[in-house]
Enzyme design. Structure first.
Site, PDB file in Angstrom:
ATOM      1  N   ASP A  16       0.851  -1.182   0.000  1.00  0.00           N
ATOM      2  CA  ASP A  16       0.000   0.000   0.000  1.00  0.00           C
ATOM      3  C   ASP A  16       0.890   1.237   0.000  1.00  0.00           C
ATOM      4  O   ASP A  16       1.111   1.872   1.033  1.00  0.00           O
ATOM      5  CB  ASP A  16      -0.910  -0.023   1.230  1.00  0.00           C
ATOM      6  N   GLU A  95      -6.681   4.979  -8.802  1.00  0.00           N
ATOM      7  CA  GLU A  95      -7.929   5.492  -8.238  1.00  0.00           C
ATOM      8  C   GLU A  95      -8.630   6.506  -9.125  1.00  0.00           C
ATOM      9  O   GLU A  95      -8.002   7.402  -9.685  1.00  0.00           O
ATOM     10  CB  GLU A  95      -7.613   6.124  -6.878  1.00  0.00           C
ATOM     11  N   LYS A 131      -9.814   1.801  -9.128  1.00  0.00           N
ATOM     12  CA  LYS A 131     -10.224   1.913  -7.727  1.00  0.00           C
ATOM     13  C   LYS A 131     -11.378   2.911  -7.600  1.00  0.00           C
ATOM     14  O   LYS A 131     -11.245   4.084  -7.965  1.00  0.00           O
ATOM     15  CB  LYS A 131      -9.010   2.383  -6.914  1.00  0.00           C
ATOM     16  N   THR A 155     -13.264   0.353  -3.113  1.00  0.00           N
ATOM     17  CA  THR A 155     -12.594   0.796  -1.903  1.00  0.00           C
ATOM     18  C   THR A 155     -13.567   1.501  -0.959  1.00  0.00           C
ATOM     19  O   THR A 155     -14.758   1.606  -1.248  1.00  0.00           O
ATOM     20  CB  THR A 155     -11.402   1.711  -2.277  1.00  0.00           C
ATOM     21  N   PHE A 177     -11.913  -1.722   4.866  1.00  0.00           N
ATOM     22  CA  PHE A 177     -10.966  -0.906   5.624  1.00  0.00           C
ATOM     23  C   PHE A 177     -10.972  -1.290   7.109  1.00  0.00           C
ATOM     24  O   PHE A 177     -11.748  -0.762   7.901  1.00  0.00           O
ATOM     25  CB  PHE A 177     -11.312   0.577   5.460  1.00  0.00           C
TER      26      PHE A 177
END
Length: 323
Positions: A16, A95, A131, A155, A177
């Site tokens: 990440d 993203e 994403k 996400t 998350f």
């Protein structure tokens, strides 16, 4: 063997980070990026050539200041993605602007454009995950993109109904998350810590994983946003885990026996399969105060990260900040 070596034997380890040197150091299969990570990486001298290439591209293809800024932002994301893919054997997540989180058509258009930019760089779309925030609109956009062969990583996922809707939409991967769920519960309970074995974020991912496996969904589960290696240990065996360089370093330095906690073979009695339309999705999400708050907060923070990156890019292309 270190915890990291043992984890790799049962789970796909994802880095990440946008720091290419860190990626080369830990050799993950896949990598996830976001505007905050790109903001940090874009200011590192070793990546100046990637930034310069994005600036040159934007200035040579667009005249309108706003279009030039957007072109540079997209090219920068793709430039870092391409660089990362020269190191990792798998995929990179790129993203979509969080400000498109409630815009189905805007999300689809941006995803297609990013894929086209990658294609122009010689990168196959199968190595890219787009994403997208796990809003109802984001999930609908991802459903259409998947039918076009564009793979998506959903996400900002904090709840069971989000996971169910993503699986029914046939998305490639979800990113629950863990750490942000823990943050909310620590504040809500007024405590400083919760043991990893009782961590609400860990329990959420375990529930989703078992539900997917027991009902044969192909959507992959990638635990994300970790606060400590204890959370990672409790999710050993999950399809994928995306981990920051600091926690990868800690896992590498820890020599303990790692026990697999999740397996594709569903154990115990499974939850009944459910199907959600928009009304059912919104109601179930509304009933989960943590998920409602964290989703909204996450979108705001991701959008703020985009604005910070835009300000940096504006300076790089010689525009007044705010153009």
């Amino acid at each position: 063997m270190s915890l990291l070596d043992q984890l790799r034997a049962m789970t796909v380890v994802v880095a990440d980070t946008g720091d290419i040197e860190a990626i080369a150091r830990y050799k993950p299969r896949d990598t996830t990026t976001n505007p905050s990570l790109l903001y940090k990486a874009a200011q590192m001298p070793q990546y100046k050539r990637i930034v310069d290439a994005a600036v040159s591209f934007a200035q040579s293809t667009e005249d309108d200041p706003k279009a030039q800024l957007e072109a540079c932002m997209d090219k920068l994301a793709v430039g870092f993605g391409k660089e990362i893919l020269q190191i990792v054997p798998g995929r990179v997540s790129t993203e979509v602007d969080a400000r498109l989180s409630f815009d189905v058509e805007g999300t689809i258009a941006k995803a297609r454009h990013l894929i086209d930019l990658y294609k122009a760089e010689g990168v196959d779309k199968d190595r890219i995950l787009i994403k997208i925030a796990s809003t109802w609109e984001g999930i609908r956009a991802a459903e259409r993109l998947e039918k076009e062969g564009i793979h998506c990583n959903l996400t900002l996922l904090f709840s069971f109904p989000q996971a169910v809707a993503c699986a029914e939409a046939g998305v490639t991967l979800i990113s629950p998350f863990v750490g942000r769920i823990l943050d909310w519960h620590l504040k809500d309970r007024g405590v400083k810590s919760i043991p990893p074995t009782e961590d609400p974020g860990v329990e959420s991912v375990q529930r989703i994983y078992r539900y997917y496996k027991s009902h044969g969904y192909k959507t992959e589960v990638m635990g994300a946003s970790f606060r400590n290696i204890g959370e990672i240990v409790e999710l050993a065996g999950c399809d994928l885990l995306t981990i920051s360089p600091d926690l990868l370093k800690e896992l590498e330095a820890t020599d303990e026996t790692l026990v697999r906690k999740l397996s594709p073979k569903a154990e115990g009695e499974s939850e009944p399969k459910i199907s959600l339309d928009e009304k059912g999705f919104r109601w179930m999400l509304n009933e989960d105060a943590m998920a409602t708050e964290k989703l909204a907060d996450g979108i705001r923070k991701f959008a703020a990260d985009i604005v910070s990156l835009e300000k940096l890019v504006s300076k790089m292309i010689g525009q007044p900040v705010g153009v």
